[in-house]
Design a protein around this motif. Sequence first.
Motif, short mmCIF file in Angstrom:
data_model
loop_
_atom_site.label_atom_id
_atom_site.label_comp_id
_atom_site.label_asym_id
_atom_site.label_seq_id
_atom_site.Cartn_x
_atom_site.Cartn_y
_atom_site.Cartn_z
N ALA A 115 -10.84 -1.10 -3.88
CA ALA A 115 -10.78 -0.58 -2.52
C ALA A 115 -12.18 -0.31 -2.00
O ALA A 115 -13.08 0.08 -2.76
N LEU A 116 -12.35 -0.52 -0.72
CA LEU A 116 -13.60 -0.25 -0.03
C LEU A 116 -13.40 0.91 0.94
O LEU A 116 -12.26 1.21 1.34
N LYS A 117 -14.47 1.53 1.33
CA LYS A 117 -14.41 2.62 2.30
C LYS A 117 -13.63 2.18 3.55
O LYS A 117 -12.85 2.96 4.10
N GLU A 118 -13.83 0.95 3.95
CA GLU A 118 -13.18 0.42 5.16
C GLU A 118 -11.66 0.33 5.00
O GLU A 118 -10.94 0.19 5.99
N ASP A 119 -11.15 0.39 3.77
CA ASP A 119 -9.72 0.33 3.52
C ASP A 119 -9.02 1.68 3.69
O ASP A 119 -7.79 1.74 3.71
N CYS A 120 -9.77 2.75 3.80
CA CYS A 120 -9.19 4.09 3.73
C CYS A 120 -8.14 4.36 4.80
O CYS A 120 -7.12 5.00 4.52
N GLU A 121 -8.36 3.91 6.00
CA GLU A 121 -7.37 4.15 7.04
C GLU A 121 -6.04 3.49 6.68
O GLU A 121 -4.97 4.10 6.79
N ARG A 122 -6.10 2.25 6.20
CA ARG A 122 -4.87 1.55 5.78
C ARG A 122 -4.26 2.23 4.55
O ARG A 122 -3.04 2.37 4.46
N LEU A 123 -5.10 2.64 3.60
CA LEU A 123 -4.58 3.32 2.42
C LEU A 123 -3.82 4.58 2.80
O LEU A 123 -2.75 4.86 2.25
N LEU A 124 -4.36 5.34 3.73
CA LEU A 124 -3.68 6.56 4.15
C LEU A 124 -2.36 6.23 4.85
O LEU A 124 -1.37 6.96 4.68
N GLU A 125 -2.30 5.14 5.58
CA GLU A 125 -1.03 4.69 6.16
C GLU A 125 -0.01 4.43 5.06
O GLU A 125 1.16 4.81 5.17
N LEU A 126 -0.47 3.78 3.99
CA LEU A 126 0.43 3.47 2.88
C LEU A 126 0.83 4.72 2.11
O LEU A 126 1.96 4.81 1.62
N VAL A 127 -0.07 5.68 1.99
CA VAL A 127 0.26 6.96 1.37
C VAL A 127 1.40 7.62 2.16
O VAL A 127 2.36 8.12 1.58
N LYS A 128 1.30 7.56 3.47
CA LYS A 128 2.36 8.14 4.31
C LYS A 128 3.66 7.37 4.18
O LYS A 128 4.75 7.97 4.20
N GLY A 156 -13.12 9.63 -2.02
CA GLY A 156 -13.20 8.34 -2.69
C GLY A 156 -14.55 7.65 -2.60
O GLY A 156 -14.90 6.84 -3.46
N PHE A 157 -15.31 7.98 -1.56
CA PHE A 157 -16.55 7.23 -1.32
C PHE A 157 -17.74 8.11 -1.00
O PHE A 157 -18.79 7.62 -0.59
N GLY A 158 -17.61 9.42 -1.20
CA GLY A 158 -18.72 10.33 -0.97
C GLY A 158 -19.68 10.34 -2.14
O GLY A 158 -19.65 9.46 -3.01
N ALA A 159 -20.51 11.36 -2.17
CA ALA A 159 -21.53 11.48 -3.22
C ALA A 159 -20.93 11.62 -4.61
O ALA A 159 -21.51 11.16 -5.59
N ASN A 160 -19.77 12.25 -4.71
CA ASN A 160 -19.11 12.47 -6.00
C ASN A 160 -17.65 12.05 -5.92
O ASN A 160 -16.75 12.89 -5.83
N PRO A 161 -17.37 10.75 -5.99
CA PRO A 161 -15.99 10.30 -5.86
C PRO A 161 -15.10 10.86 -6.96
O PRO A 161 -15.53 11.01 -8.10
N VAL A 162 -13.87 11.19 -6.59
CA VAL A 162 -12.92 11.71 -7.57
C VAL A 162 -11.74 10.78 -7.74
O VAL A 162 -10.87 11.02 -8.58
N TRP A 163 -11.65 9.73 -6.94
CA TRP A 163 -10.60 8.72 -7.10
C TRP A 163 -11.16 7.33 -6.90
O TRP A 163 -12.19 7.15 -6.27
N TRP A 164 -10.44 6.37 -7.48
CA TRP A 164 -10.77 4.96 -7.35
C TRP A 164 -9.46 4.22 -7.10
O TRP A 164 -8.38 4.72 -7.44
N ALA A 165 -9.55 3.06 -6.50
CA ALA A 165 -8.31 2.34 -6.20
C ALA A 165 -8.53 0.84 -6.20
O ALA A 165 -9.65 0.35 -6.01
N PHE A 166 -7.43 0.15 -6.40
CA PHE A 166 -7.36 -1.29 -6.22
C PHE A 166 -6.39 -1.56 -5.09
O PHE A 166 -5.42 -0.81 -4.90
N VAL A 167 -6.66 -2.61 -4.33
CA VAL A 167 -5.75 -3.00 -3.26
C VAL A 167 -5.28 -4.42 -3.49
O VAL A 167 -5.97 -5.23 -4.12
#
Length: 149
Positions: free
Chosen positions: A8-21, A44-55
């Motif tokens: 997953a890329l930072k640019e995917d986050c909006e879509r990922l959140l849609e899928l979470v919903k 996921g993409f800040g200075a200290n990420p706490v999650w990672w993902a595959f899309v």
Amino acid sequence: MAITIRRALKEDCERLLELVKELALYEKAPQEVTVTLDHFIESGFGANPVWWAFVAEENGLVQGFALYYVRYSTWKGQRMYLEDILVTEQARGRGIGKLLFDQLIVEAKERNFNGIVWQVLEWNEPAINFYKKYNASFDPEWVNCSISV
């Protein structure tokens, strides 16, 4: 159609959140998704990420994802905790979940985790049957606990 599994890329986050919903709606708890997009991105993409993902991407559209973080067990050491795996309803039945789960196994081995753990709702028969294909162990002894702070 070709399915691509990628990180997953930072640019995917909006879509990922849609899928979470979408997942929360399927699990009959849409009101429980309270994370903001900014917090999700930072986590996921800040200075200290706490999650990672595959899309799973098809024709430029993310059709599924698997999001994990590192869980530490005093008994077992570092393990991958699969927080969510979802394939959109219209894309199910085409092997996308298997592609995502297989990628998680590769990742767990590459990161020297000693296992993958997750939860599944007891009524979610399609998911339970999917996990049985991987010879997953189901543990009815433990009770989930949480508090809000």
